[in-house]
Scaffold this motif. Sequence first.
Motif, PDB file in Angstrom:
ATOM      1  N   THR A  95       0.836  -1.195   0.000  1.00 43.09           N
ATOM      2  CA  THR A  95       0.000   0.000   0.000  1.00 43.09           C
ATOM      3  C   THR A  95       0.874   1.249   0.000  1.00 43.09           C
ATOM      4  OG1 THR A  95      -1.686  -1.178   1.224  1.00 43.09           O
ATOM      5  CG2 THR A  95      -1.797   1.203   1.297  1.00 43.09           C
ATOM      6  N   ALA A  96       1.877   1.259   0.872  1.00 43.40           N
ATOM      7  CA  ALA A  96       2.770   2.414   0.964  1.00 43.40           C
ATOM      8  C   ALA A  96       3.504   2.631  -0.351  1.00 43.40           C
ATOM      9  CB  ALA A  96       3.760   2.221   2.101  1.00 43.40           C
ATOM     10  N   LEU A  97       3.961   1.530  -0.941  1.00 39.12           N
ATOM     11  CA  LEU A  97       4.693   1.614  -2.201  1.00 39.12           C
ATOM     12  C   LEU A  97       3.797   2.159  -3.315  1.00 39.12           C
ATOM     13  CD1 LEU A  97       7.617   0.864  -2.831  1.00 39.12           C
ATOM     14  CD2 LEU A  97       6.769  -1.243  -3.853  1.00 39.12           C
ATOM     15  N   SER A  98       2.555   1.703  -3.319  1.00 37.04           N
ATOM     16  CA  SER A  98       1.629   2.173  -4.350  1.00 37.04           C
ATOM     17  C   SER A  98       1.316   3.657  -4.162  1.00 37.04           C
ATOM     18  CB  SER A  98       0.345   1.354  -4.300  1.00 37.04           C
ATOM     19  OG  SER A  98      -0.600   1.905  -5.172  1.00 37.04           O
ATOM     20  N   ALA A  99       1.100   4.049  -2.897  1.00 39.55           N
ATOM     21  CA  ALA A  99       0.840   5.476  -2.628  1.00 39.55           C
ATOM     22  C   ALA A  99       2.034   6.318  -3.047  1.00 39.55           C
ATOM     23  CB  ALA A  99       0.535   5.675  -1.151  1.00 39.55           C
ATOM     24  N   LEU A 100       3.242   5.792  -2.785  1.00 36.72           N
ATOM     25  CA  LEU A 100       4.467   6.508  -3.155  1.00 36.72           C
ATOM     26  C   LEU A 100       4.571   6.656  -4.669  1.00 36.72           C
ATOM     27  CD1 LEU A 100       7.460   7.503  -2.859  1.00 36.72           C
ATOM     28  CD2 LEU A 100       8.114   5.133  -2.624  1.00 36.72           C
ATOM     29  N   THR A 101       4.431   5.545  -5.398  1.00 31.48           N
ATOM     30  CA  THR A 101       4.631   5.606  -6.851  1.00 31.48           C
ATOM     31  C   THR A 101       3.535   6.436  -7.523  1.00 31.48           C
ATOM     32  OG1 THR A 101       3.538   3.470  -6.991  1.00 31.48           O
ATOM     33  CG2 THR A 101       5.913   3.456  -7.120  1.00 31.48           C
ATOM     34  N   THR A 102       2.301   6.320  -7.019  1.00 30.79           N
ATOM     35  CA  THR A 102       1.209   7.084  -7.619  1.00 30.79           C
ATOM     36  C   THR A 102       1.432   8.578  -7.420  1.00 30.79           C
ATOM     37  OG1 THR A 102      -0.243   5.256  -7.049  1.00 30.79           O
ATOM     38  CG2 THR A 102      -1.301   7.289  -7.718  1.00 30.79           C
ATOM     39  N   ALA A 103       1.757   8.963  -6.187  1.00 30.11           N
ATOM     40  CA  ALA A 103       1.984  10.390  -5.917  1.00 30.11           C
ATOM     41  C   ALA A 103       3.198  10.885  -6.707  1.00 30.11           C
ATOM     42  CB  ALA A 103       2.189  10.607  -4.423  1.00 30.11           C
ATOM     43  N   TRP A 104       4.210  10.044  -6.819  1.00 28.76           N
ATOM     44  CA  TRP A 104       5.416  10.442  -7.549  1.00 28.76           C
ATOM     45  C   TRP A 104       5.103  10.686  -9.027  1.00 28.76           C
ATOM     46  CZ3 TRP A 104       9.701  12.726  -7.058  1.00 28.76           C
ATOM     47  CH2 TRP A 104      10.684  12.628  -8.032  1.00 28.76           C
ATOM     48  N   LEU A 105       4.315   9.767  -9.603  1.00 20.99           N
ATOM     49  CA  LEU A 105       3.896   9.934 -11.001  1.00 20.99           C
ATOM     50  C   LEU A 105       3.191  11.268 -11.190  1.00 20.99           C
ATOM     51  CD1 LEU A 105       2.304   6.595 -12.270  1.00 20.99           C
ATOM     52  CD2 LEU A 105       4.082   7.941 -13.370  1.00 20.99           C
ATOM     53  N   ARG A 106       2.334  11.593 -10.231  1.00 29.26           N
ATOM     54  CA  ARG A 106       1.552  12.824 -10.339  1.00 29.26           C
ATOM     55  C   ARG A 106       2.456  14.051 -10.228  1.00 29.26           C
ATOM     56  NH1 ARG A 106      -3.756  12.416  -6.748  1.00 29.26           N
ATOM     57  NH2 ARG A 106      -4.403  14.009  -8.197  1.00 29.26           N
ATOM     58  N   LEU A 121       2.412   7.183   4.883  1.00 30.64           N
ATOM     59  CA  LEU A 121       3.872   7.067   4.762  1.00 30.64           C
ATOM     60  C   LEU A 121       4.296   7.068   3.295  1.00 30.64           C
ATOM     61  CD1 LEU A 121       4.866   4.574   7.601  1.00 30.64           C
ATOM     62  CD2 LEU A 121       5.431   6.993   7.418  1.00 30.64           C
ATOM     63  N   GLY A 122       3.489   6.422   2.446  1.00 37.23           N
ATOM     64  CA  GLY A 122       3.795   6.416   1.013  1.00 37.23           C
ATOM     65  C   GLY A 122       3.778   7.826   0.455  1.00 37.23           C
ATOM     66  N   ARG A 123       2.757   8.586   0.823  1.00 41.29           N
ATOM     67  CA  ARG A 123       2.651   9.957   0.312  1.00 41.29           C
ATOM     68  C   ARG A 123       3.745  10.845   0.904  1.00 41.29           C
ATOM     69  NH1 ARG A 123      -3.834   9.946   0.203  1.00 41.29           N
ATOM     70  NH2 ARG A 123      -3.918   8.709  -1.697  1.00 41.29           N
ATOM     71  N   PHE A 124       4.067  10.587   2.170  1.00 42.50           N
ATOM     72  CA  PHE A 124       5.135  11.338   2.827  1.00 42.50           C
ATOM     73  C   PHE A 124       6.454  11.107   2.087  1.00 42.50           C
ATOM     74  CE2 PHE A 124       8.486  11.124   6.196  1.00 42.50           C
ATOM     75  CZ  PHE A 124       8.552  12.482   6.464  1.00 42.50           C
ATOM     76  N   ALA A 125       6.711   9.848   1.738  1.00 43.73           N
ATOM     77  CA  ALA A 125       7.953   9.528   1.015  1.00 43.73           C
ATOM     78  C   ALA A 125       7.968  10.219  -0.349  1.00 43.73           C
ATOM     79  CB  ALA A 125       8.076   8.014   0.852  1.00 43.73           C
ATOM     80  N   SER A 175      13.641  20.534   7.496  1.00 43.07           N
ATOM     81  CA  SER A 175      12.513  21.468   7.462  1.00 43.07           C
ATOM     82  C   SER A 175      11.494  21.022   6.422  1.00 43.07           C
ATOM     83  CB  SER A 175      12.986  22.873   7.114  1.00 43.07           C
ATOM     84  OG  SER A 175      14.055  23.236   7.922  1.00 43.07           O
ATOM     85  N   LEU A 176      11.986  20.622   5.255  1.00 39.27           N
ATOM     86  CA  LEU A 176      11.067  20.226   4.184  1.00 39.27           C
ATOM     87  C   LEU A 176      10.356  18.919   4.520  1.00 39.27           C
ATOM     88  CD1 LEU A 176      13.196  21.234   1.074  1.00 39.27           C
ATOM     89  CD2 LEU A 176      11.129  22.331   1.921  1.00 39.27           C
ATOM     90  N   ALA A 177      11.075  17.992   5.155  1.00 33.48           N
ATOM     91  CA  ALA A 177      10.431  16.730   5.558  1.00 33.48           C
ATOM     92  C   ALA A 177       9.331  17.019   6.580  1.00 33.48           C
ATOM     93  CB  ALA A 177      11.475  15.776   6.137  1.00 33.48           C
ATOM     94  N   THR A 178       9.603  17.931   7.499  1.00 33.84           N
ATOM     95  CA  THR A 178       8.584  18.284   8.495  1.00 33.84           C
ATOM     96  C   THR A 178       7.398  18.965   7.823  1.00 33.84           C
ATOM     97  OG1 THR A 178      10.385  18.612  10.049  1.00 33.84           O
ATOM     98  CG2 THR A 178       8.237  19.405  10.737  1.00 33.84           C
ATOM     99  N   LEU A 179       7.689  19.777   6.820  1.00 39.78           N
ATOM    100  CA  LEU A 179       6.608  20.425   6.071  1.00 39.78           C
ATOM    101  C   LEU A 179       5.692  19.367   5.435  1.00 39.78           C
ATOM    102  CD1 LEU A 179       5.440  23.048   4.710  1.00 39.78           C
ATOM    103  CD2 LEU A 179       6.924  22.524   2.802  1.00 39.78           C
ATOM    104  N   ALA A 180       6.308  18.362   4.813  1.00 41.90           N
ATOM    105  CA  ALA A 180       5.512  17.297   4.181  1.00 41.90           C
ATOM    106  C   ALA A 180       4.656  16.576   5.224  1.00 41.90           C
ATOM    107  CB  ALA A 180       6.440  16.313   3.479  1.00 41.90           C
ATOM    108  N   ALA A 181       5.248  16.336   6.392  1.00 45.93           N
ATOM    109  CA  ALA A 181       4.510  15.642   7.450  1.00 45.93           C
ATOM    110  C   ALA A 181       3.365  16.500   7.982  1.00 45.93           C
ATOM    111  CB  ALA A 181       5.465  15.272   8.577  1.00 45.93           C
ATOM    112  N   LEU A 182       3.622  17.800   8.112  1.00 46.21           N
ATOM    113  CA  LEU A 182       2.572  18.698   8.609  1.00 46.21           C
ATOM    114  C   LEU A 182       1.413  18.774   7.624  1.00 46.21           C
ATOM    115  CD1 LEU A 182       4.638  21.626  10.154  1.00 46.21           C
ATOM    116  CD2 LEU A 182       3.211  19.989  11.359  1.00 46.21           C
ATOM    117  N   ARG A 183       1.732  18.751   6.343  1.00 39.51           N
ATOM    118  CA  ARG A 183       0.663  18.755   5.343  1.00 39.51           C
ATOM    119  C   ARG A 183      -0.224  17.516   5.527  1.00 39.51           C
ATOM    120  NH1 ARG A 183      -0.732  17.079  -0.203  1.00 39.51           N
ATOM    121  NH2 ARG A 183       0.855  15.478   0.018  1.00 39.51           N
TER     122      ARG A 183
END
Lengths: 262, 459
Positions: B3-14, B105-109, B155-163
């Motif tokens: 699931t995490a991998l799919s969320a990661l690859t899908t968001a990355w594609l976008r 976590l996938g989207r965070f990555a 800072s940027l990683a924290t920004l992604a997590a806060l989003r």
Amino acid sequence: MQRPETASAVGIVHHRRKTAIAFPGARIALAGMRAPPATAPGGTVSDLILRDIVKRYGQRTVLKGVSHRFTAGLTLLTGPSGAGKSTLLRLVATAERPSAGQILWNGASLPGATKALRRRLGYAPQAADLPDDLTARECARHIAALKGLDRRQADAQFGAITDAIGLHADINGRIATFSGGMRRRLIFAQALLGDPQILALDEPTAELDPDTARRVCALILARAASAIVIMTTHLAGELAEAATESLRVEGQTLHRQTANAA
Amino acid sequence: MRTALSALTTAWLRYCRSWGLWALLVLTVIGARFMVARDDGSAIVIAVDHHLPVATAGMVGVSLGIVVSTLLLPAGFIYLRANTTRRQPWQIEEATAASRIAIGLGRFAADCAMFAIVLVALTLAGWFLAWIVVAPGRLDLWQVTYPLWLIAAPSLATLAALRLLCDALPWTRGALGETLFLIFWLASITASGGLAGRGTGVGANLRDFAGFARPLIYAAPPGDPDIAIGGAPVAPGRLELDVLAGVCSPGYIPSRLLWLAIAACIAIAAGVVYRPHRPRRTRRSSRLSAWLTPGAPPKANAAAPPAGPVGLPWLSVVLSHARLIFPGRVALGLAALAALAGLAGDNRHVASPACLLLLIFGLSAQAGRTEARGMQALLGTMPVAVWAGRAAFIAAGTCVSVVLAVPAMLGQGAAAPLALALATGAAASTLAAALAALGGSAVAPRLLLLILWYGYLSA
């Protein structure tokens, strides 16, 4: 009294307690993936029971004292706009929780059994915020992953389903370029992935031309042979003939309309 | 895991297909250029004790880190909230058994990977700038790179997590999310700026979320260094700052790594606290809520004649926008209170900012509604052209701003409050219309206008 065998325009041959599909694409729902067992792990026949369901939105009560047992077959939900058909379907699809009452999946009560139900669920909402920048295939792959399905098998099944509903030529196209009907078919196709034991379909034939709607109906009936299929519609038409039961949502409750089979 | 991998690859594609990423890259690289100060101090400067630092490779890296903290954090938040991954098929996702933590976590990555691309672009820009501004014998590309990544990446990683956290909860999916982020961002910069003295260790460095204060303070002359970022006056001559010593000072690197870990924990927490998108529950009736909610509609007249054309169509659009900027009795009541504060006295620092703040929320919400894709398709078929509709929106915003200033005009004379209301109303409306048209939502105008509002309040 035994009903005579008849053939409808959609190519559905139905007989009392038996529905066969003459439509060429009808068997593809089972192709590409192993069908889940028609029975629950415990050996009992899968069923979904609503017990005294009440659903309120603020002051407004949409459903009150709704009780019903859904078993394998096609259940049509009809009724006027705003009567609560989609709300009932969302409750079944665990997208919402009832204000009061109980939902039981194979004897286990929700929300405890929510995950177990979701593993067996295919849900096609009326509308979804589909990611416009993905292709239909990429979107389906992602949803298949969320459902925990094997990617290759899900790909094959998605190809088969989209072929049957006339979307296959467009699955590598961006969703942004899709028409309303194409989006509707994509939402329907993802619901069928993994051959779920319970299918909750919210007006899957809306926005579709008659021929495509027939193709979609053929797939729905094919699934209804082994799964609980609950479908809201304003245009029951030919499907009403083949449906196991037809329920009308009106006045905050459910009314049984017809029953073709016990 | 799948699931995490799919969320990661899908968001990355976008992200790979997003025009917004290119805009972010361009903004970052241009921002980098302006963060390297000119000798006369006429541009944006980073000054320590009123002196510009000597342009060393390390200083270029730190300057670029400041670009991230000051420019890229809000821009990145707008991008994450308003651009490509804004639309998720939650209606379907929320009915699956997939773990929200895994999806998160996938989207965070994917977000982190996207920000890594931005940092790579910034690094390349930094190398080029260093090649221009650093004395030939002192050019070391590694010394540009590692301070930048140490400052910016956590800072940027924290920004992604806060989003993710803001998107996880129903009440922070809208305006409150942007407001909370703004507060966090301002607080983090203030906390970094307040890192006075030479207290070291992980705990002291953790306060420096933005990450640029420690390298500057550690290298500054003894005493209480005066660090200025922005349009500060500078004295002639440059100050030699060993910012790399600050980067390698005790506790700094562990604190940055700890911020990375905190970001990952926030991303996991976002999955744990995730609440589905469900219709809002309205509270049980009380006199106040009964007054606030519109009552039953008037009785319909079945024999009502067809609506005729209005005499001045453009003007009716202006009035319609004006009504929708403050819809409902709550918004109108708050606006009336803010406007009445103008009678009390200091219009510039009390009533005007209060009215402008409410106007910003109203304008950005209405601009977001108007510029939504479906709405634009509909508006394109109307007799009033889309551009004329936008002009009507700007006119409506300006008019509302002037109306809100009426009590101040009555209390203090017309000229100054009127000029202020006209200027702030027109500027806010124009920016809201432009940013909403670009982003197709209320996020970008709201966050950017809030930042500008903070500047207006503080000036």
